[in-house]
Structures are given as structure tokens and as C-alpha cells.
Design a protein around this motif. Structure first.
Motif, PDB file in Angstrom:
ATOM      1  N   CYS A 224      44.071  34.351  44.160  1.00 57.11           N
ATOM      2  CA  CYS A 224      44.061  35.808  44.016  1.00 57.11           C
ATOM      3  C   CYS A 224      42.639  36.368  44.791  1.00 57.11           C
ATOM      4  CB  CYS A 224      43.429  36.184  42.481  1.00 57.11           C
ATOM      5  SG  CYS A 224      42.872  37.894  42.096  1.00 57.11           S
ATOM      6  N   TYR A 227      41.175  41.683  44.372  1.00 54.50           N
ATOM      7  CA  TYR A 227      41.330  43.221  44.029  1.00 54.50           C
ATOM      8  C   TYR A 227      41.018  43.673  42.850  1.00 54.50           C
ATOM      9  CZ  TYR A 227      43.454  47.754  44.747  1.00 54.50           C
ATOM     10  OH  TYR A 227      43.067  49.216  44.818  1.00 54.50           O
ATOM     11  N   TYR A 228      41.469  42.689  41.817  1.00 59.08           N
ATOM     12  CA  TYR A 228      41.588  43.138  40.433  1.00 59.08           C
ATOM     13  C   TYR A 228      39.897  43.573  39.972  1.00 59.08           C
ATOM     14  CZ  TYR A 228      39.225  38.564  38.666  1.00 59.08           C
ATOM     15  OH  TYR A 228      38.346  37.656  38.649  1.00 59.08           O
ATOM     16  N   ARG A 229      38.942  42.974  40.894  1.00 65.77           N
ATOM     17  CA  ARG A 229      37.389  43.205  40.424  1.00 65.77           C
ATOM     18  C   ARG A 229      36.979  44.566  41.104  1.00 65.77           C
ATOM     19  NH1 ARG A 229      35.124  39.068  38.296  1.00 65.77           N
ATOM     20  NH2 ARG A 229      32.960  39.967  38.918  1.00 65.77           N
ATOM     21  N   GLY A 233      41.243  48.962  40.264  1.00 63.11           N
ATOM     22  CA  GLY A 233      42.082  47.949  41.133  1.00 63.11           C
ATOM     23  C   GLY A 233      43.534  47.625  40.466  1.00 63.11           C
ATOM     24  N   GLY A 234      43.226  46.908  39.477  1.00 59.32           N
ATOM     25  CA  GLY A 234      44.490  46.226  38.826  1.00 59.32           C
ATOM     26  C   GLY A 234      44.977  44.836  39.627  1.00 59.32           C
ATOM     27  N   LEU A 235      46.073  44.483  39.501  1.00 59.20           N
ATOM     28  CA  LEU A 235      46.773  43.502  40.177  1.00 59.20           C
ATOM     29  C   LEU A 235      47.800  43.892  41.218  1.00 59.20           C
ATOM     30  CD1 LEU A 235      47.517  41.158  37.087  1.00 59.20           C
ATOM     31  CD2 LEU A 235      45.415  40.977  38.524  1.00 59.20           C
ATOM     32  N   CYS A 236      47.487  43.085  42.333  1.00 58.88           N
ATOM     33  CA  CYS A 236      48.438  43.301  43.553  1.00 58.88           C
ATOM     34  C   CYS A 236      49.787  42.653  43.093  1.00 58.88           C
ATOM     35  CB  CYS A 236      48.118  42.469  44.677  1.00 58.88           C
ATOM     36  SG  CYS A 236      46.412  42.771  45.183  1.00 58.88           S
ATOM     37  N   CYS A 239      50.205  38.906  42.934  1.00 58.51           N
ATOM     38  CA  CYS A 239      48.885  38.233  42.675  1.00 58.51           C
ATOM     39  C   CYS A 239      49.406  37.143  41.794  1.00 58.51           C
ATOM     40  CB  CYS A 239      48.275  39.167  41.741  1.00 58.51           C
ATOM     41  SG  CYS A 239      46.655  38.339  41.117  1.00 58.51           S
ATOM     42  N   ARG A 242      49.526  37.838  38.060  1.00 58.39           N
ATOM     43  CA  ARG A 242      50.675  38.664  37.296  1.00 58.39           C
ATOM     44  C   ARG A 242      51.621  37.891  36.649  1.00 58.39           C
ATOM     45  NH1 ARG A 242      52.278  43.837  38.288  1.00 58.39           N
ATOM     46  NH2 ARG A 242      50.739  44.058  39.719  1.00 58.39           N
TER      47      ARG A 242
END
Length: 243
Positions: A224, A227-229, A233-236, A239, A242
Motif C-alpha cells: 500500500c 494514500y489511505y492515511r 484519501g481512501g484507497l487507490c 491497493c 481493496r
């Protein structure tokens, strides 16, 4: 070689700013640029060089994160996408790869593509043996390897995570280029882009970074990018988190 370099440069620039390179005469130093190789070095205290540190801080501010490690990870991924694009575009469109050595390529971290990177004059084209995929790897890793070392040491980011970022960046560049070529009927160039990109996953350090699908280009990584932090941001899309 200058003619080939100019042709490769011009065609790749049509794909988008990440595939374009500022060229031409002028004095990069007088305009606030420095040789990008200097940004890959650590200071005597093991900290990032000023140019790289400034880019990481700018990324942190733009994302609203107070975690330097997160900003450093995403800075690496952005620069990796830039490096891959500069190599992949000409490789697919002109069967040529720039020889953009870090000690001769200039960078201004305060600017955006294509004005962030500048090669005064006409960029040379690699001519040594090794095939197009090998030349692409040589061109990219001349930047990615020292950048990886600097970010991992200065910001304590996992080596494996950063190579996952590099893989994700490569596939992102591939998708943009592949779609652009297909939309214009450049099927041979699209297949060449796919072939040279796929070849990078046959060897370390990208071999174990994730699963690459080729119809259409897609990737599921095994790490990962953090970016989720980032706030909101959420998940790419690729990722590992996901489901």
C-alpha cells in the motif's frame, strides 16, 4: 542521434505533460533548476537533500497530511511516474529511449510537468545493446534506484512499499499511453508499450510487487502506498487493501 532524439521527444510530448520534457537552450541554474542527481543524495546526517525535502514538504502541504513518511511515499510515486513516462513514451512511439542521465538532467521541484525537468539541447538516445526493454530499464533505474535509497533512508519508508509504488507508477503510465495509442489507431505502438512494460515485471525489483493484467492494462499491488492515511484519501484502485 540528435534527429532521432528530437523525433522521439516530439511524438511522446503529444501524449501528455508527464511524457513531455522541456528542452532547448538556456541556463537552467539561473532559473532555479539543479541537476536532479543532487536530489538523490543524502546529507551527512542522513537527511534528504534540500530539493527532495522541499518537494516532500510541498506534497504534504497539498495533501493536508502531517506525516512526512506518507508524503515521501507519494512523492516517490509521482517522480517514478514521471521517469517511466519519459522512457516509455519514446520506446513505444519511436523505438527509442532517452539517455537522461541524472548528472545532466535538471530539475526544479517547484514546477510541474513538463517544466519540472529540463534537458538543455536535444536529449540523446540510448544506443547500447540490450533491447528496447533493457534500455528502458537502464534509463529508469538510473533515477529510481538512488531515489529509492534516499527516500527509504531519509523517511524510513519500506523498500518493498517503494518498489510497489514504482510498479504502480509504471502501470499508470502504461495505461495512459496504451489508451492514447489505441484511440489513434497506433496498435503497434500500443503493443510495444505493453511488451516493454510487461518485461519489467520479469525481474527484480518489480517481479514480486503485484499482478499485472494486460487486456486492458491493470495492476493489483501487494503493498500500500499509504494514500489511505491522507485526510479523505481512501484507497487507490490497485491497493492491496481493496477487496
Amino acid at each position: 542521434m540528435a534527429t532521432v532524439g528530437r523525433a522521439a521527444e516530439g511524438r511522446a510530448a503529444e501524449v501528455g505533460p508527464f511524457f513531455a520534457l522541456r528542452t532547448g537552450s538556456g541556463d537552467p541554474g539561473a532559473e532555479g533548476y539543479e541537476r536532479i542527481g543532487a536530489a538523490y543524495r543524502l546529507t551527512g546526517e542522513g537527511a534528504a537533500a534540500p530539493a527532495l525535502r522541499g518537494r516532500v514538504e510541498a506534497v504534504a502541504a497539498s495533501l493536508g497530511t502531517d506525516e512526512p513518511r506518507v508524503a515521501a511515499s507519494l512523492t516517490f510515486q509521482g517522480l517514478a511516474a514521471r521517469v517511466w513516462s519519459l522512457a516509455l513514451g519514446p520506446a513505444a512511439l519511436s523505438s527509442a529511449v532517452y539517455d537522461l542521465r541524472p548528472d545532466r538532467l535538471w530539475w526544479n521541484p517547484a514546477r510541474t510537468a513538463p517544466d519540472d525537468l529540463w534537458w538543455p539541447g536535444t536529449p540523446p538516445v540510448k544506443g547500447e545493446p540490450g533491447g528496447l526493454a533493457g534500455q528502458l530499464a537502464d534509463s529508469a533505474y538510473a533515477h529510481l534506484t538512488p531515489l529509492h535509497h534516499a527516500v527509504s533512508r531519509a523517511y524510513r519508508v519500506s523498500d518493498r512499499l517503494l518498489w510497489g509504488n514504482a510498479a504502480s507508477a509504471l502501470v499508470g503510465s502504461l495505461r495512459v499511453l496504451h489508451d492514447w495509442c489505441r484511440a489513434r489507431g497506433l496498435d503497434e505502438a500500443a503493443e510495444r508499450a505493453m511488451a516493454v512494460a510487461r518485461a519489467q515485471f520479469a525481474y527484480p525489483p518489480l517481479r514480486d510487487t503485484g499482478q499485472l493484467a494486460t487486456a486492458p492494462p491493470a495492476f493489483r499491488r501487494r503493498t500500500c502506498c499509504l494514500y489511505y492515511r491522507v485526510p479523505g484519501g481512501g484507497l487507490c484502485g490497485d491497493c492491496v487493501l481493496r477487496r
